[in-house]
Design a protein around this motif. Structure first.
Motif, PDB file in Angstrom:
ATOM      1  N   SER A  99       0.892  -1.190  -0.146  1.00  0.00           N
ATOM      2  CA  SER A  99      -0.156  -0.087   0.048  1.00  0.00           C
ATOM      3  C   SER A  99       0.760   1.239  -0.029  1.00  0.00           C
ATOM      4  CB  SER A  99      -1.029   0.139   1.245  1.00  0.00           C
ATOM      5  OG  SER A  99      -1.556  -1.145   1.391  1.00  0.00           O
ATOM      6  N   HIS A 100       1.930   1.287   0.473  1.00  0.00           N
ATOM      7  CA  HIS A 100       3.039   2.443   0.499  1.00  0.00           C
ATOM      8  C   HIS A 100       3.375   2.586  -0.856  1.00  0.00           C
ATOM      9  CE1 HIS A 100       6.054   4.728   1.739  1.00  0.00           C
ATOM     10  NE2 HIS A 100       6.945   4.279   1.215  1.00  0.00           N
ATOM     11  N   LEU A 101       3.473   1.553  -1.882  1.00  0.00           N
ATOM     12  CA  LEU A 101       4.074   1.414  -3.207  1.00  0.00           C
ATOM     13  C   LEU A 101       2.772   1.855  -4.117  1.00  0.00           C
ATOM     14  CD1 LEU A 101       6.174  -1.431  -3.295  1.00  0.00           C
ATOM     15  CD2 LEU A 101       7.033   1.021  -3.029  1.00  0.00           C
ATOM     16  N   TYR A 102       1.594   1.634  -3.861  1.00  0.00           N
ATOM     17  CA  TYR A 102       0.317   1.809  -4.638  1.00  0.00           C
ATOM     18  C   TYR A 102      -0.804   2.072  -3.694  1.00  0.00           C
ATOM     19  CZ  TYR A 102       3.405  -0.998  -7.660  1.00  0.00           C
ATOM     20  OH  TYR A 102       4.530  -1.287  -8.561  1.00  0.00           O
ATOM     21  N   PRO A 103      -0.813   3.346  -3.254  1.00  0.00           N
ATOM     22  CA  PRO A 103      -1.996   3.645  -2.267  1.00  0.00           C
ATOM     23  C   PRO A 103      -3.256   3.159  -2.535  1.00  0.00           C
ATOM     24  CG  PRO A 103      -0.401   5.409  -2.696  1.00  0.00           C
ATOM     25  CD  PRO A 103      -0.127   4.395  -3.743  1.00  0.00           C
ATOM     26  N   ASP A 104      -3.649   2.972  -3.773  1.00  0.00           N
ATOM     27  CA  ASP A 104      -4.898   2.657  -4.019  1.00  0.00           C
ATOM     28  C   ASP A 104      -5.101   1.040  -4.170  1.00  0.00           C
ATOM     29  OD1 ASP A 104      -5.497   5.026  -4.854  1.00  0.00           O
ATOM     30  OD2 ASP A 104      -5.017   5.135  -7.169  1.00  0.00           O
ATOM     31  N   VAL A 105      -4.225   0.137  -4.069  1.00  0.00           N
ATOM     32  CA  VAL A 105      -4.495  -1.102  -4.290  1.00  0.00           C
ATOM     33  C   VAL A 105      -5.366  -1.731  -3.207  1.00  0.00           C
ATOM     34  CG1 VAL A 105      -2.801  -1.570  -2.279  1.00  0.00           C
ATOM     35  CG2 VAL A 105      -3.077  -3.348  -3.904  1.00  0.00           C
ATOM     36  N   ARG A 106      -6.207  -2.602  -4.031  1.00  0.00           N
ATOM     37  CA  ARG A 106      -7.185  -3.468  -3.205  1.00  0.00           C
ATOM     38  C   ARG A 106      -7.153  -4.700  -2.924  1.00  0.00           C
ATOM     39  NH1 ARG A 106     -12.541  -0.938  -3.520  1.00  0.00           N
ATOM     40  NH2 ARG A 106     -12.545  -2.333  -1.809  1.00  0.00           N
ATOM     41  N   THR A 107      -6.268  -5.347  -3.892  1.00  0.00           N
ATOM     42  CA  THR A 107      -6.019  -6.860  -3.664  1.00  0.00           C
ATOM     43  C   THR A 107      -4.580  -7.015  -3.960  1.00  0.00           C
ATOM     44  OG1 THR A 107      -8.334  -7.192  -4.307  1.00  0.00           O
ATOM     45  CG2 THR A 107      -6.756  -9.139  -4.241  1.00  0.00           C
ATOM     46  N   ILE A 108      -4.105  -7.902  -3.126  1.00  0.00           N
ATOM     47  CA  ILE A 108      -2.686  -8.386  -3.261  1.00  0.00           C
ATOM     48  C   ILE A 108      -2.792  -9.757  -3.226  1.00  0.00           C
ATOM     49  CG2 ILE A 108      -0.295  -8.386  -2.270  1.00  0.00           C
ATOM     50  CD1 ILE A 108      -1.421  -5.978  -0.547  1.00  0.00           C
ATOM     51  N   ILE A 109      -1.995 -10.307  -4.417  1.00  0.00           N
ATOM     52  CA  ILE A 109      -1.570 -11.729  -4.367  1.00  0.00           C
ATOM     53  C   ILE A 109      -0.422 -12.047  -4.631  1.00  0.00           C
ATOM     54  CG2 ILE A 109      -1.885 -13.708  -5.877  1.00  0.00           C
ATOM     55  CD1 ILE A 109      -3.938 -12.358  -7.390  1.00  0.00           C
ATOM     56  N   ASP A 110       0.100 -12.642  -3.264  1.00  0.00           N
ATOM     57  CA  ASP A 110       1.503 -12.989  -3.158  1.00  0.00           C
ATOM     58  C   ASP A 110       1.827 -14.448  -3.029  1.00  0.00           C
ATOM     59  OD1 ASP A 110       4.212 -12.126  -1.712  1.00  0.00           O
ATOM     60  OD2 ASP A 110       3.420 -13.552  -0.486  1.00  0.00           O
ATOM     61  N   VAL A 111       2.717 -14.701  -4.034  1.00  0.00           N
ATOM     62  CA  VAL A 111       2.809 -16.105  -4.426  1.00  0.00           C
ATOM     63  C   VAL A 111       4.359 -16.397  -4.136  1.00  0.00           C
ATOM     64  CG1 VAL A 111       2.833 -17.981  -5.988  1.00  0.00           C
ATOM     65  CG2 VAL A 111       1.313 -15.892  -6.322  1.00  0.00           C
ATOM     66  N   GLY A 112       4.592 -17.077  -2.830  1.00  0.00           N
ATOM     67  CA  GLY A 112       5.933 -17.685  -2.567  1.00  0.00           C
ATOM     68  C   GLY A 112       6.400 -18.822  -2.666  1.00  0.00           C
ATOM     69  N   GLY A 113       7.622 -19.298  -2.335  1.00  0.00           N
ATOM     70  CA  GLY A 113       8.131 -20.611  -2.676  1.00  0.00           C
ATOM     71  C   GLY A 113       7.188 -21.553  -1.996  1.00  0.00           C
ATOM     72  N   GLN A 114       6.878 -21.447  -0.796  1.00  0.00           N
ATOM     73  CA  GLN A 114       6.097 -22.574   0.005  1.00  0.00           C
ATOM     74  C   GLN A 114       4.653 -22.195   0.147  1.00  0.00           C
ATOM     75  OE1 GLN A 114       7.896 -25.016   0.530  1.00  0.00           O
ATOM     76  NE2 GLN A 114       9.659 -24.482   0.158  1.00  0.00           N
TER      77      GLN A 114
END
Ligand code: SF4
Ligand code: SF4
Lengths: 416, 561
Positions: free
Chosen positions: B393-408
């Motif tokens: 949100s700091h980088l993209y204040p308008d963001v509404r959804t975050i998809i985080d795909v990690g290793g595990q």
């Protein structure tokens, strides 16, 4: 289950984002296939064609705007006949989707409302189909916990979606007088509740007609049972699922024709069967390697499926209909402890002279596979080869063809 | 000794007959003969029954029924508990209870009159209504009554503090409660291991067995097995919890249905699935993230630090971000986590101190990620969910959804103004995570970094139906032997992961703008497949791997006055 259904499924998949179109296509496809099966049955007039037709006609009701009652596999559907409602089982619909490999949409929908991926995919897909609003004319939702308690929250949720009160039949686990009385009182009460809910009178005549039909179907099967054990007819594995489905959800006039033609068939034809198998619980309904291994044309034939004969201890009594239905439920050999089920399975295995027994452990189905260990021990004692096979009957992404193949082939090598 | 399996039993009988009794409890071992389809609770609890104990066993669910098959050597009474509570069921159940009463009297050779039973029932009813009052007013008293009535151990502490966490669902152990308590909050246990299982709407009548039947079937909060709807609203209205933890058990059919209901309410909640084998570490992250979500950002501290450090200790890599007082990124680095997460974090930290020339007194460290607990030099710990939300949100204040795909693992979060409003996580199987791609990469012998690009060169749209890594492996091998090109198979593999993620997106009702982060975000094949499925364009930050560490550093900075 066939390549054709999968291909048609692919077409529907293309339109899935437009539910009305998808539903129309589904309806169209089912009706086309129904017309084909009608012709085949009329021409061939043999056991398997009639059951195939009968099974599909149940599914067809779901999409052709008839008034339907959504039930689970073990709910006594005779009652609904008295209200002129066509019964469709949620498990059957899940199977139909699986046959077209479209179940993922329904499963994802159910998962999106929080339903765990570890629960029975019959339930999940059945619920998902309702969440997708694919069923239109649902007038009643009815469920029994007799074999499986997981049904209850699923059907409770489906009833909410259709804005009706679910009819719930609580079945105790032992057959005795008080149990029979308890269940028959509930049945009478269910009729009363449904009269109010549907605002129509229960038609006793139709109800009795349905029972009479069942009387003839089951008595014919009982009569030809010894012969059938001796010379079983060859069926595809998936046709056994069709058979058990029809026998539970809607033993109708097609089924009657099926048993009549079976009687005739047994008088004349003798089919050569190399190795015979007895199947326990259900089998995957999508196109899969098990259907190839146990096809009509294979040397390995499934000669009987446990759930097609679970009515055997019961006799229809048309003069005491509610009591009789209660007895049917309570006499089911799968209802109580595993010992009863084992006795029943042994009896069928020996009667049909099976060379091997396969128990399919459908993912998330506790009641059937929980104590499979005892069933295995029982067949070990009899020195009849037994295979406990894990998989998923509906979610085709949850099984692996290679794994099925390796296990089953190793098992068949044991028997050869 | 009587052993019972679930609180739907007539406790009155045990008290009136004065027979010692206890409930089954999950132990350390697993009962291997019960098929793995059976619920995790039963698979471990069955082991706790001893051969000489007398069982009062309810058929409360399929798992309990199958467990009973293994207990045939014990003397026992198998009690059918109806799923309905209408008059027909009450009457039937009353007769079953009467049979149980006779059974217990003969088995233990006791003679107790019905009058006495009546009195005990009345006592039980009075005590349980007292219990209900005490639950909110006087936990000490509630504990005493609960233990007296049910002979179960009270779970959780008695001192009210922090926020009120309502625990719903299946039998929960004190381990679950401990997670809440370690975060400084108070749990109200409304699962079937807690006092609420004893509270009913009672109507006493002339027949004592019918009265007891009614007490059991009219539970204020019906179990998931009952045909009646669970009235969560009224429970929530009564206790007004700050958050809800829905505790489900793997292969239990009932309680995950509550999620549908909870989604309609406004109280933040999280669902955890307990399989009674792992140490609940994954559940810990979920619960802590939920608690962080509702935490009032505390008083700002008078921090003297000028360097704000975020360390994200993930399962495969550790990331560090250092900010100055104005929130500018001074330093950013990634290294492999290896076997010792503390060690790798320390190394990164030392490296940062050397490069920027500051010392430990002059910095404030916030740790996040799976390994956050091991980083003892951190001043604060936060879950990676909260940190990702803050960082992105700091980088993209308008963001509404975050998809985080990690290793595990992978997670999908819906955020509003930098705060998480809903999230789901997948960390139990390789499906939908980078792990799946790693497996595919090794089977097809295509380097991980090239996979995405390669997949975009596919000529046909193949389908890998399975997302289970084990099954997919054999599927890929068979596609390969059928002669399909690597590119085509890669395309299919990327679509398979994307499908899993899309389901998660749907589950939290994701909305654009959507930001894709995590190690796998740089994979164009996946980005492409996801965009196709979701029908939205995805934003990928320049450093998609360090957003968690950035968030952690920012959380530190926010505390400075
Ligand atoms: S497969 Fe098992 S769990 Fe699923 S509906 Fe049938 S009985 Fe119930
Ligand atoms: S957790 Fe669910 S499945 Fe397991 S014993 Fe409890 S109610 Fe039954």
């Amino acid at each position: 289950m066939s390549k054709k259904s999968v291909a048609y499924g692919k077409l529907i998949r293309f339109f899935w984002k437009r539910p009305t179109t998808a539903r129309k296509l589904l309806k169209f496809g089912v009706e086309l296939e129904l017309a084909r099966r009608k012709t085949v049955a009329a021409v061939k007039n043999d056991f398997s064609s009639w059951i195939d037709l009968s099974a599909l006609s149940i599914v067809a009701s779901a999409f052709n705007d008839e008034e339907i009652a959504l039930v689970n596999l073990f709910f006594p559907t005779e009652i609904m006949a008295g209200f002129g409602l066509k019964c469709v089982s949620a498990e059957g619909l899940a199977g139909t989707l699986a046959a077209m490999q479209l179940e993922d949409f329904a499963l994802a929908r159910a998962e999106a409302m929080g339903v765990s991926k570890n629960t029975c995919s019959f339930h999940r897909a059945g619920l998902g189909l309702n969440l997708l609003r694919m069923l239109r004319n649902v007038k009643a939702v009815a469920v029994t916990n007799m074999l499986c308690d997981g049904n209850i929250p699923v059907f409770r949720t489906m009833a909410q979606l259709h804005g009706v009160e679910p009819v719930v039949l609580d079945v105790p686990r032992t057959f005795d007088e008080s149990g029979v009385e308890y269940v028959s009182r509930q049945l009478e009460n269910a009729v009363y509740e449904l009269e109010n809910q549907l605002n129509r009178k229960f038609d006793h005549r139709r109800f009795e007609e349905q029972l009479k039909m069942e009387l003839e179907i089951f008595e014919t099967l009982r009569e030809i049972y010894p012969k059938l054990c001796e010379r079983p007819v060859k069926l595809h594995l998936y046709q056994h699922v069709n058979l058990l489905y029809v026998l539970h959800v809607r033993p109708d006039v097609y089924m009657l024709k099926a048993v009549r033609s079976l009687r005739k068939q047994l008088e004349t034809q003798v089919e050569h069967i190399d190795k015979r198998f007895f199947w326990m619980h259900l089998s995957p309904y999508y196109d899969n390697v098990l259907n190839e291994i146990f096809s009509k044309h294979s040397r390995y034939t499934v000669v009987a499926c446990e759930l097609s004969w679970d009515w055997m201890d019961w006799k229809v009594d048309v003069s005491h209909p509610f009591k009789s239905i209660a007895e049917k439920l309570l006499l089911n050999p799968l209802l109580s402890g595993v010992d009863k089920r084992i006795q029943f399975a042994k009896r069928l295995t020996l009667d049909f002279r099976a060379d091997g027994v396969i128990h399919f452990n459908h993912l998330g189905c506790k009641q059937s596979s929980g104590s499979v260990e005892f069933i295995k021990r029982a067949f070990d004692e009899l020195k009849i080869p037994f295979l406990s096979l894990d998989g998923d009957c509906v979610d085709h992404t949850n099984s692996s063809a290679e794994q099925f193949k390796t296990r089953v082939e190793a098992f068949l090598e044991m028997i050869r | 000794m009587i052993v019972y399996n679930c609180p739907l039993v007539p406790f009155e009988f045990f008290h009136a007959l004065k027979i010692p009794f206890r409930r089954i409890e999950p132990g350390s071992g697993e009962f291997q003969y019960l098929h793995p389809n059976v619920c995790a609770f039963c698979r471990t609890a069955v082991c706790s029954v001893k051969p000489d104990e007398v069982l009062v066993w309810t058929d409360s669910c399929d798992s309990m029924r199958r467990s009973y098959d293994f207990l045939k050597k014990n003397r026992s009474f198998y009690l059918h508990v109806p799923v309905k509570n209408d008059e027909i069921s009450v009457r039937f159940f009353a007769r079953e209870l009467q049979r149980l009463w006779e059974f217990l009297k003969t088995t233990f050779k006791r003679e107790v009159s019905l009058d006495q039973l009546e009195k005990t029932h009345q006592w039980f009813v009075d005590r349980s209504s007292e219990l209900q009052r005490a639950m909110t007013e006087d936990p000490y008293r509630a504990k005493a009554i609960f233990e007296e009535l049910s002979n179960q151990k009270w779970i959780g502490s008695l001192e009210k503090r922090g926020r009120l966490v309502l625990l719903l669902g299946s039998w929960a152990s004190d381990e679950v409660v401990k997670i809440v308590e370690e975060a400084g909050d108070f749990t109200l246990n409304a699962t079937c291991s807690g006092p609420y299982a004893l509270i009913s709407d009672v109507q006493t009548g002339p027949d004592v067995f019918e009265s007891i039947a009614r007490r059991i079937l009219n539970k204020r909060l019906p179990c998931g097995r009952f045909a009646r709807e669970r009235h969560l609203q009224s429970l929530i209205g009564r206790f007004r919890p700050d958050v809800i933890v829905l505790h489900t058990v793997k292969f239990c059919d009932f309680y995950h249905f509550d999620e549908g209901m909870l989604r309609k309410l406004t109280v933040p909640f999280v669902t955890i699935e307990n399989d009674f084998t792992n140490a609940l570490e994954q559940s810990r992250t979920r619960i802590e993230a939920l608690l962080e979500r509702v935490r009032e950002r505390g008083d700002r501290k008078n921090l003297r630090s000028s360097y704000f450090i975020g360390i994200d200790s993930g399962s495969t890599s550790t990331k560090i971000v250092v900010l100055n007082e104005r929130g500018e990124i001074l330093f950013e680095q990634i290294s492999r986590t290896g076997a010792d997460p503390r060690e790798s974090a320390k190394r990164l930290m030392d490296h940062a101190m050397k490069t920027l020339k500051f010392n430990e007194e002059n910095c404030f460290v916030v740790a996040t990620g799976y390994g956050r607990g091991t980083i003892d030099f951190a001043h604060e710990r936060m879950t990676e969910l909260t940190c990702h939300a803050v960082g992105v949100s700091h980088l993209y204040p308008d963001v509404r959804t975050i998809i985080d795909v990690g290793g595990q693992d992978s997670k999908v979060m819906r955020v509003e103004k930098g705060k998480i409003v809903d999230f789901v996580m997948n960390d139990k199987c390789a499906a939908g995570t980078g792990r799946f791609l790693e497996i595919v990469s090794s089977i097809l012998e295509v380097p991980l970094e090239k996979m995405g690009k390669e997949s975009l060169k596919a000529k046909q749209q193949l389908n890998i139906s399975s997302v289970c890594a084990v099954f997919a492996e054999s599927e890929i091998i068979s596609l390969r032997s059928k002669g399909y090109s690597r590119q085509d198979i890669l395309f299919a593999a990327h679509s398979a992961i994307a499908r899993r993620l899309a389901t998660m997106y749907e589950r939290i009702k994701g909305v654009p703008p959507v930001v894709l982060t995590g190690g796998v975000a740089l994979n164009e094949g996946l980005k492409n497949a996801l965009e196709r499925l979701l029908g939205v364009e995805l934003i990928v930050p320049k450093n998609p791997v360090t957003t968690g560490a950035l968030g952690a550093a920012l959380m530190g900075l926010q505390q400075k006055r």
